[in-house]
Design an enzyme around this catalytic site. Structure first.
Site, short mmCIF file in Angstrom:
data_model
loop_
_atom_site.label_atom_id
_atom_site.label_comp_id
_atom_site.label_asym_id
_atom_site.label_seq_id
_atom_site.Cartn_x
_atom_site.Cartn_y
_atom_site.Cartn_z
N GLU A 191 13.62 -127.55 14.31
CA GLU A 191 13.35 -128.91 14.77
C GLU A 191 14.18 -129.31 15.98
O GLU A 191 15.27 -128.78 16.20
CB GLU A 191 13.65 -129.89 13.61
N CYS B 44 18.62 -133.55 21.01
CA CYS B 44 19.43 -132.84 20.02
C CYS B 44 18.76 -131.49 19.76
O CYS B 44 17.65 -131.42 19.24
CB CYS B 44 19.49 -133.70 18.76
N CYS C 87 21.08 -122.75 8.59
CA CYS C 87 22.49 -122.57 8.91
C CYS C 87 23.13 -121.84 7.75
O CYS C 87 22.80 -122.09 6.59
CB CYS C 87 23.17 -123.93 9.13
N CYS D 62 27.65 -126.70 4.55
CA CYS D 62 28.46 -127.90 4.40
C CYS D 62 27.77 -128.76 3.33
O CYS D 62 26.56 -128.91 3.34
CB CYS D 62 28.57 -128.65 5.72
N CYS E 259 25.24 -131.63 4.20
CA CYS E 259 24.25 -131.38 5.26
C CYS E 259 23.00 -130.73 4.70
O CYS E 259 23.07 -129.71 4.03
CB CYS E 259 24.87 -130.51 6.35
N CYS F 63 21.29 -137.25 11.79
CA CYS F 63 22.25 -136.17 11.60
C CYS F 63 22.17 -135.62 10.19
O CYS F 63 22.26 -136.37 9.23
CB CYS F 63 23.67 -136.68 11.76
N1 SAH Z 1 26.64 -127.03 13.01
C1 SAH Z 1 27.21 -127.89 13.96
C2 SAH Z 1 26.21 -128.76 14.69
C3 SAH Z 1 25.06 -129.35 13.91
S1 SAH Z 1 25.40 -130.64 12.77
C4 SAH Z 1 28.27 -128.75 13.31
O1 SAH Z 1 28.36 -128.77 12.10
O2 SAH Z 1 29.03 -129.36 14.03
C5 SAH Z 1 25.61 -132.10 13.75
C6 SAH Z 1 26.53 -133.15 13.09
O3 SAH Z 1 25.86 -133.83 12.01
C7 SAH Z 1 27.77 -132.53 12.50
O4 SAH Z 1 28.91 -133.29 12.79
C8 SAH Z 1 27.46 -132.59 11.03
O5 SAH Z 1 28.62 -132.48 10.27
C9 SAH Z 1 26.76 -133.91 10.90
N2 SAH Z 1 26.03 -134.07 9.65
C10 SAH Z 1 25.51 -133.10 8.87
N3 SAH Z 1 24.92 -133.63 7.77
C11 SAH Z 1 25.05 -134.97 7.87
C12 SAH Z 1 24.61 -136.07 7.06
N4 SAH Z 1 23.89 -135.88 5.95
N5 SAH Z 1 24.93 -137.32 7.45
C13 SAH Z 1 25.61 -137.52 8.60
N6 SAH Z 1 26.03 -136.53 9.40
C14 SAH Z 1 25.76 -135.26 9.06
FE1 SF4 Z 2 25.62 -125.93 9.42
FE2 SF4 Z 2 25.11 -128.45 8.69
FE3 SF4 Z 2 27.57 -127.44 8.42
FE4 SF4 Z 2 26.63 -127.96 10.87
S1 SF4 Z 2 27.02 -129.47 9.26
S2 SF4 Z 2 27.73 -126.10 10.18
S3 SF4 Z 2 24.44 -127.44 10.59
S4 SF4 Z 2 25.72 -126.73 7.33
#
Ligand code: SAH
Ligand code: SF4
Length: 414
Positions: A122, A135, A142, A146, A149, A387
């Site tokens: 996406e 974005c 991934c 996390c 996420c 995000c």
């Molecule tokens: N993998 C990279 C970039 C993609 S995520 C990273 O983790 O930095 C982009 C941002 O969105 C990151 O800061 C991530 O931690 C945040 N993010 C992920 N899941 C989220 C959620 N459910 N609500 C708000 N921010 C989120």
């Molecule tokens: Fe991967 Fe989501 Fe963690 Fe970014 S925040 S490293 S996209 S699992």
């Protein structure tokens, strides 16, 4: 067909990068999207042009490809008419396939895209009064899991190629109608204004879509070089931000070889909490991460590092957390700003978003210590474009399918 392979789930932390070479399509033609000038020139030479011709044609095609967004050789008016069919027989200029385009009530747009070998990913476009931010995704899914996420719960991952990464920017320009108009052999039809990024809809790029960009370093670097090249898409590196969850060993190289702004997904200030919500912390801890930030080439008070901090209720949002965040930033003498991100929920998430009062208080504490700490307004929540909400529909469907099958099985067992 392309020769990509799926990445197996590699566990919590280590990625399994999958290299992909230039791959001819089913009809044998080679896709030039994502290749630098030199590689295009080499392909032309291999196909039979002499060195001088190959170089000249590569220069012309490169300009049409990245600067004009042209996808047909027939439209390349400064290339001899007889030469164009020769190119068309051997090469194509592709785009990722658009499977679905959604428009949020707040103007945010999300596209579901598909690679030539059938993987969905996406990209999201976020328009604001003074800028338009794209974005961009770096991987399908991934590997990092996390806990907050949605992308991290996807099962299958493959690195996106430079063509698929830069292809997102090209597609956005297609969709926004932003290519310079006019024919190159009639320069008076053009004005200089058509070449500047100012006033354009797409002004900024953030590598914050699906995936961890520093686990796909080479492809992200090669794609961003094309985006930054003055002869190519011509976007300034100051308008590009790469977000990492903290792949410490790659951060110096990112600064040296790409040189874009850095954002770091910090999200917690203690080992215990960060280990839980950002599992890569078990490998590269907070101190190590902040040391790498302090050493990031190009960081200065004029170009601050952004610390992203997702606000999770009763998890990382106390006054003590805010004070510890300030202490860490000061201790490591970081030119920093903090971006507070209200947690965007998704089905099955184990967390809740902090209350607005809590977020405000957290922001105040950081701000009072002299560090900017704006709260990011969630965008495109209604189309799951915010995000951490990115997870392809195909994957969602297959999950639903699995649940249905499980239910049926359960029912059959009585
Ligand atoms: N993998 C990279 C970039 C993609 S995520 C990273 O983790 O930095 C982009 C941002 O969105 C990151 O800061 C991530 O931690 C945040 N993010 C992920 N899941 C989220 C959620 N459910 N609500 C708000 N921010 C989120
Ligand atoms: Fe991967 Fe989501 Fe963690 Fe970014 S925040 S490293 S996209 S699992």
């Amino acid at each position: 067909m392309s020769n990509t392979a799926l990445m197996p789930i590699p566990g919590q932390i280590d990625p399994v990068p999958v290299a992909r070479d230039i791959t001819p399509r089913a009809d044998g033609r080679v896709d030039l999207l994502g290749l630098p000038k030199q590689a295009i020139s080499e392909l032309f030479a291999e196909a039979g042009l002499d060195a001088k011709q190959a170089k000249l044609r590569a220069k012309q095609v490169y300009h049409w490809l990245y600067h004009r967004g042209v996808t047909e050789f027939e439209a390349m008016t400064d290339i001899a008419k007889t030469m164009r069919p020769w190119l068309t027989e051997r090469f194509v200029i592709g785009r990722p396939e658009i499977i679905e385009a959604q428009h949020s009530t707040d103007g945010t747009r999300k596209w579901l895209l598909r690679t030539a070998d059938g993987h969905d990913f996406e990209m999201v476009f976020i328009p604001d009064a003074d800028r338009g931010t794209l974005c961009v995704s770096s991987q399908v899914g991934c590997t990092l899991n996390c806990r907050f996420c949605h992308t991290g719960t996807m099962r299958l991952v493959r690195n996106l190629t430079p063509g698929e990464i830069v292809g997102q920017v090209m597609l956005a320009r297609d969709a926004l109608g932003e290519w310079p108009k006019g024919r190159m052999d009639i320069p008076e039809e053009e004005t200089a204004a058509e070449y500047t990024a100012d006033g354009r809809l797409l002004t900024n790029i953030v590598m914050m879509g699906m995936g961890e960009p520093l686990y796909n370093f080479d492809n992200v670097r090669d794609a961003l070089k094309l985006v930054m090249d003055g002869d190519g898409l011509g976007l300034s590196r100051r308008r590009i931000t790469l977000s990492t969850s903290g792949v410490v060993p790659m951060m110096a190289r990112a600064g040296e070889e790409i040189g874009v702004n850095l954002a770091v997904s910090l999200h917690a200030v203690s080992k215990e909490v960060r280990d839980e919500i950002v599992p890569i912390n078990r490998k590269y801890g907070i101190e190590e991460l902040l040391e790498a930030c302090a050493a990031y080439p190009g960081a200065s008070n004029a170009r601050r590092i952004t610390f992203e901090y997702v606000m999770l209720k009763d998890k990382n949002d106390s006054d003590e957390d805010a004070r510890e965040l300030v202490r860490l930033i000061k201790h490591f003498k970081l030119p920093a700003k903090v971006n507070l991100i209200p947690f965007n929920p998704w089905p099955g998430a184990a967390y809740e978003c902090s209350t607005p009062e809590r977020i405000r208080r957290f922001s105040e504490i950081v701000f009072e210590a002299g560090i900017s700490a704006p709260v990011r307004t969630p965008r495109g929540r209604d189309i799951d474009a915010a995000c951490g909400q990115l997870k392809t529909a195909a994957e969602k469907k297959s999950r639903a399918e699995l649940d249905r099958l499980a239910e049926e099985k359960q029912a059959a067992l009585g």
